[in-house]
Every structure is written in structure tokens, then in C-alpha cells.
Design a protein around this motif. Structure first.
Motif, PDB file in Angstrom:
ATOM      1  N   LEU A 178      -8.613  -3.208 -38.263  1.00 20.69           N
ATOM      2  CA  LEU A 178      -8.891  -4.605 -37.937  1.00 20.69           C
ATOM      3  C   LEU A 178      -8.558  -5.493 -39.131  1.00 20.69           C
ATOM      4  N   ASP A 179      -8.352  -6.770 -38.861  1.00 20.64           N
ATOM      5  CA  ASP A 179      -8.071  -7.737 -39.915  1.00 20.64           C
ATOM      6  C   ASP A 179      -9.388  -8.098 -40.608  1.00 20.64           C
ATOM      7  N   PRO A 236      -5.976  -5.964 -18.625  1.00 22.17           N
ATOM      8  CA  PRO A 236      -6.990  -5.260 -19.401  1.00 22.17           C
ATOM      9  C   PRO A 236      -6.366  -4.520 -20.586  1.00 22.17           C
ATOM     10  N   LEU A 237      -6.870  -4.807 -21.774  1.00 23.49           N
ATOM     11  CA  LEU A 237      -6.428  -4.121 -22.983  1.00 23.49           C
ATOM     12  C   LEU A 237      -7.240  -2.859 -23.224  1.00 23.49           C
ATOM     13  N   ALA A 238      -8.472  -2.874 -22.756  1.00 20.56           N
ATOM     14  CA  ALA A 238      -9.356  -1.702 -22.824  1.00 20.56           C
ATOM     15  C   ALA A 238     -10.220  -1.751 -21.573  1.00 20.56           C
ATOM     16  N   LEU A 251     -11.238  -7.004 -28.556  1.00 22.90           N
ATOM     17  CA  LEU A 251     -11.227  -8.462 -28.602  1.00 22.90           C
ATOM     18  C   LEU A 251     -10.766  -8.963 -29.963  1.00 22.90           C
ATOM     19  N   HIS A 252     -11.281  -8.390 -31.022  1.00 22.39           N
ATOM     20  CA  HIS A 252     -10.891  -8.804 -32.371  1.00 22.39           C
ATOM     21  C   HIS A 252      -9.406  -8.546 -32.608  1.00 22.39           C
ATOM     22  N   LEU A 253      -8.922  -7.399 -32.175  1.00 20.40           N
ATOM     23  CA  LEU A 253      -7.508  -7.078 -32.361  1.00 20.40           C
ATOM     24  C   LEU A 253      -6.607  -8.097 -31.669  1.00 20.40           C
ATOM     25  N   THR A 278      -6.598 -11.655 -33.193  1.00 21.49           N
ATOM     26  CA  THR A 278      -5.959 -11.738 -34.511  1.00 21.49           C
ATOM     27  C   THR A 278      -4.504 -11.291 -34.454  1.00 21.49           C
ATOM     28  N   GLY A 279      -3.972 -11.144 -33.238  1.00 25.31           N
ATOM     29  CA  GLY A 279      -2.549 -10.854 -33.079  1.00 25.31           C
ATOM     30  C   GLY A 279      -2.144  -9.427 -33.353  1.00 25.31           C
ATOM     31  N   ARG A 280      -3.072  -8.492 -33.231  1.00 26.58           N
ATOM     32  CA  ARG A 280      -2.762  -7.087 -33.484  1.00 26.58           C
ATOM     33  C   ARG A 280      -2.738  -6.304 -32.172  1.00 26.58           C
ATOM     34  N   PRO A 281      -1.922  -5.258 -32.090  1.00 23.62           N
ATOM     35  CA  PRO A 281      -1.865  -4.470 -30.852  1.00 23.62           C
ATOM     36  C   PRO A 281      -3.140  -3.661 -30.667  1.00 23.62           C
ATOM     37  N   VAL A 282      -3.457  -3.386 -29.407  1.00 20.32           N
ATOM     38  CA  VAL A 282      -4.632  -2.581 -29.075  1.00 20.32           C
ATOM     39  C   VAL A 282      -4.158  -1.201 -28.642  1.00 20.32           C
ATOM     40  N   PRO A 283      -4.494  -0.145 -29.393  1.00 23.89           N
ATOM     41  CA  PRO A 283      -4.095   1.210 -28.983  1.00 23.89           C
ATOM     42  C   PRO A 283      -4.642   1.539 -27.595  1.00 23.89           C
TER      43      PRO A 283
END
Length: 441
Positions: free
Chosen positions: A38-39, A268-270, A356-358, A361-366
Motif C-alpha cells: 500500500l502507499d 468488483p475488485l475484491a 479500497l486504499h489500493l 491511490t491508483g494501484r492495482p488490486v491483486p
């Protein structure tokens, strides 16, 4: 004037110096806790409205972010809540609220916390009221907070029991029969048409805190019990602020849950699914014991609903599988983190708040598979197990879960919240017993 509630600009020096660098957590690495990167430059604020110091979701989010080195702040009722004493909390904003305050005052408290943190932060709602505030005032909060682009009016509609019932009908999602009666006579008529038991729920967010018709989700088993419940909830003759819902008998149904985080495009990301094993009060209350169970059919149903309505961000959905017709029926849609969200995590260490945080902050979600484990809420799980066993005249089940367990309070690397929760639970039990003795006297 109660300065503890209204003076939001005074330094809270007794708790934490919010201006110092967060050096104490820079050694919490990804390898140590098995989570995504995470950032760490983007803090988190856990937002709450109302008095509920013993909520597992609040503490669970603190531990989830803190273990990965993200500075995490929380709005708390006092300095001795389980959340406030966690070693993973960067700072506590002691801002007691009841939910009966004017919206402007509640919004001012959130903005004041953002100014104290001093840099853009991810805001995480931990109750329906805070989710509504964050969505409806997103433009005003944008200077200090990163928020998902959920339609401004949607969380209020979803948190409204009548609104959710209408959404389910529009989206062709199964849900129990329900009505929002315009009078007590209509409510009595619903009971006569559908039969008893009947489920009563407070109708709207904020109203449930300001003028609750029932203390919590309530099952009434006769017309006499219904009328007695309404008499306790407000003045005679007025329209009750409740949703009357069809009762699905536990012997012919199963309780299921889905937790998810939708990205800015609605995908859905997760997305996680699980079974609720026990609740408190039994059969109708908060989760006391649950286990993660992959359920592709339910996952697809939840994802389709969220795409259809344009939902963004974290959500907790309660379903009941009606064994009479084989359909999953949506009974609650909470537009925020759920109490048991830490039940769910992927093999990559992603839970819904980390997702949500990922994304914010513009980061990919595994996209790894969910872990198989269970979740227990200490004392209330014990109470639920004993009450259910007594009522059904059988030996307790699931006393020692076979899967790895995430506990709401007990945690080897963060013991202080366990002590704080035990103390509060003990005090609550003493008050209940004392009240029972007085009533009998």
C-alpha cells in the motif's frame, strides 16, 4: 457548552502528536504480514457516527492498515475504546456523537479531523450514517479525503430498508416480502396477511438513531406482541418508522454474506462470500461466528446488482438462502465496511479496505482466491452458542472451529484491545444484571 463535542480545533496532546512523522510503523513490511504494498504516504481516517465503541470493524481496519505500515486514524468515543488502545493506531480523534446532531456538525467533525491529519487521506465509513455523509458531501470533503465516486444519493437509498426493497424489485434481485406501512393499521394488516412471526426493522439511516421504532431487528410472534412493541417505540397513532419483512424460518433457510469493493468503473475488485454460523441475538443480530465459503452463484448475483445500480466502494450484503424455493434473498445492503469484514482475505493479503486504499491511490488490486478461514466475536459468540443450544436442546456446535480463525478482539501482536473489550463487556453485563434485579424488586 460541552467542549469535548464541539471544540474540534484544540490540540489533542494527551493522545498523539499528529504532526510528527510516523516512524514507529515503517518497519512493518510486506513480508512480515503477507499483505499488498500500500502507499504509506496516504493515511486512513475511520469515520463513525453514533455510539458503538465495541465494533469489530473499527479495530479490524486499524489492524489491517497498521500492519502494513499505513498511518491510520480513527474517530472514537473515548480514549479507552478497544480501537483507541490498539498499538497499530496512529492517532485517535475523541469525537463522541449520537447521530442526533445536525448534519453540519457531524460534517465539521470529519473536516476537522482531515485538517489535523494535514494531507489527503482515504476515508473509510464504518456505519450507514457515515457512509451517507461521505457520499452526499463528497465535493466538500474532496480537499482532505479520497473517496469512491459512488452516486451521492445511492448509500442513503441502500441504507433505507424501504429504498433497498425498491432497488431489489427494480433490479430483479430476490428479497423477502416487505412493506413500509403508512400507519399502524397497515402494519397490523401486514401481519394478518402474511402471518407471524414478522420481522421489524428501523426504516431509515439517522432516524434509527434519533427516533428508533425498535431497538434492533426484532421478531414479533403475535399481533399482541406487535402492538406492545409499537407502544414502546413511539406515540400511539403515528405512522411507525419501520419496515415489516417476511420471516424466513431458520430451519428452512441459511444465512450468507458477501463483502466486496467495487472500483471506479463498477467492477468488483475484491468479492468474498461466506456463511453466518451464529449471531447475537440468535437468528437476527450481528455476526458472532462466520466462515468463508466460496459461492460462485452468490458472488455473481452480488456483482450483477452492484453493476446495475452503479455502486462504488466497500459494501457488506446479508442474504438468506430460502430452502423452500432455492433462492438467495437480499435482506440488507450496508454501504460500508461490515463488522466481520476481516473474515475475508485473499491469498495475496487483500481484504476489502485494503482493496479500497489500493484503487483510490491508483494501484492495482491483486486478484487472488479467498482464504478458507472462520471469524469469531469472543463473548457474544459464546452467548449465542449457549443460547442456541439451550433453545434447541442440543449440545453446542462449532465450539472449536477447524479452520484458521480470525478473532475480533484477541490478537497476539495487539493485546491491549482485548483487555479493553473484556472490561467493557464485563461492565455491560453487570449493568444488565443490576437492571434485572431492580425490575424484579
Amino acid at each position: 457548552m460541552d467542549r469535548s463535542r464541539t471544540d474540534l480545533t484544540r490540540p489533542d496532546r494527551s493522545r498523539t502528536d499528529f504532526t510528527r512523522p510516523d516512524r514507529s510503523r515503517t518497519d512493518l513490511t510486506r513480508s512480515a504480514h503477507g499483505g499488498p504494498e500500500l502507499d504509506r504516504e496516504v493515511p486512513v481516517l475511520l469515520v463513525k457516527v453514533g455510539h458503538y465503541p465495541q465494533t469489530p470493524s473499527h479495530l479490524g481496519a486499524v489492524r489491517s492498515f497498521g500492519r502494513l505500515g499505513v498511518p491510520v486514524y480513527a474517530m472514537v468515543e473515548d480514549r479507552l475504546t478497544p480501537t483507541a488502545v490498539s498499538r497499530y493506531l496512529t492517532g485517535a480523534f475523541v469525537r463522541p456523537s449520537t447521530g442526533r446532531e445536525p448534519p453540519g456538525q457531524l460534517l465539521a467533525a470529519i473536516l476537522a479531523a482531515g485538517r489535523r491529519i494535514g494531507r489527503p487521506s482515504v476515508a473509510v465509513a464504518t456505519d450507514d450514517e457515515s457512509a451517507v455523509l461521505l457520499a452526499e458531501h463528497r465535493a466538500e470533503l474532496a480537499r482532505w479525503f479520497l473517496l469512491p465516486p459512488v452516486p451521492a444519493e445511492l448509500p442513503r437509498r441502500l441504507a433505507s430498508k424501504a429504498g433497498l426493497h425498491a432497488i431489489c424489485r427494480e433490479a430483479d434481485v430476490p428479497t423477502p416480502r416487505a412493506c413500509a406501512p403508512g400507519s399502524r393499521a397497515e402494519l397490523v394488516d401486514a401481519g394478518r396477511r402474511w402471518g407471524y412471526p414478522l420481522v421489524l426493522k428501523n426504516l431509515e439511516p439517522f432516524t434509527r438513531l434519533r427516533h428508533p421504532a425498535v431497538g434492533h431487528t426484532t421478531v414479533v410472534r403475535s399481533e399482541e406482541e406487535l402492538l406492545a412493541t409499537l407502544a414502546r417505540g413511539g406515540p400511539d397513532g403515528g405512522a411507525p418508522s419501520v419496515l415489516a419483512q417476511e420471516y424466513l424460518p431458520p430451519e428452512r433457510s441459511e444465512d450468507w454474506i458477501t463483502h466486496l469493493c467495487c472500483g471506479p468503473d463498477g467492477e468488483p475488485l475484491a468479492l468474498f462470500t461466506g456463511r453466518k454460523v451464529r449471531s447475537w441475538p440468535p437468528g437476527r443480530g450481528v455476526t458472532a461466528r462466520a466462515r468463508a465459503c466460496p459461492n460462485p452463484e452468490l458472488a455473481a448475483l452480488a456483482a450483477r446488482l452492484c453493476r446495475r445500480i452503479g455502486y462504488r466502494g466497500v459494501a457488506d450484503l446479508d442474504w438468506r438462502l430460502d430452502l423452500r424455493d432455492g433462492r438467495y434473498k437480499l435482506v440488507d445492503f450496508n454501504p460500508r465496511t461490515g463488522a466481520q469484514f476481516r473474515l475475508f482475505e485473499t491469498v495475496d493479503g487483500v481484504d476489502v479496505v485494503r482493496a479500497l486504499h489500493l484503487t483510490l491511490t491508483g494501484r492495482p488490486v491483486p486478484s487472488g482466491a479467498q482464504l478458507s478461514r472462520s471469524f469469531g466475536v469472543g463473548q457474544i459468540d459464546l452467548l449465542s452458542m449457549l443460547a442456541t443450544s439451550w433453545g434447541e436442546r442440543r449440545a453446542p456446535r462449532d465450539v472449536w472451529p477447524r479452520r484458521s480463525t480470525e478473532r475480533a478482539w484477541l490478537c497476539r501482536d495487539d493485546l491491549a484491545p482485548t483487555v479493553a473489550e473484556a472490561a467493557r463487556f464485563g461492565c455491560s453485563a453487570v449493568r444488565v444484571l443490576a437492571g434485572s434485579v431492580r425490575n424484579r424488586g
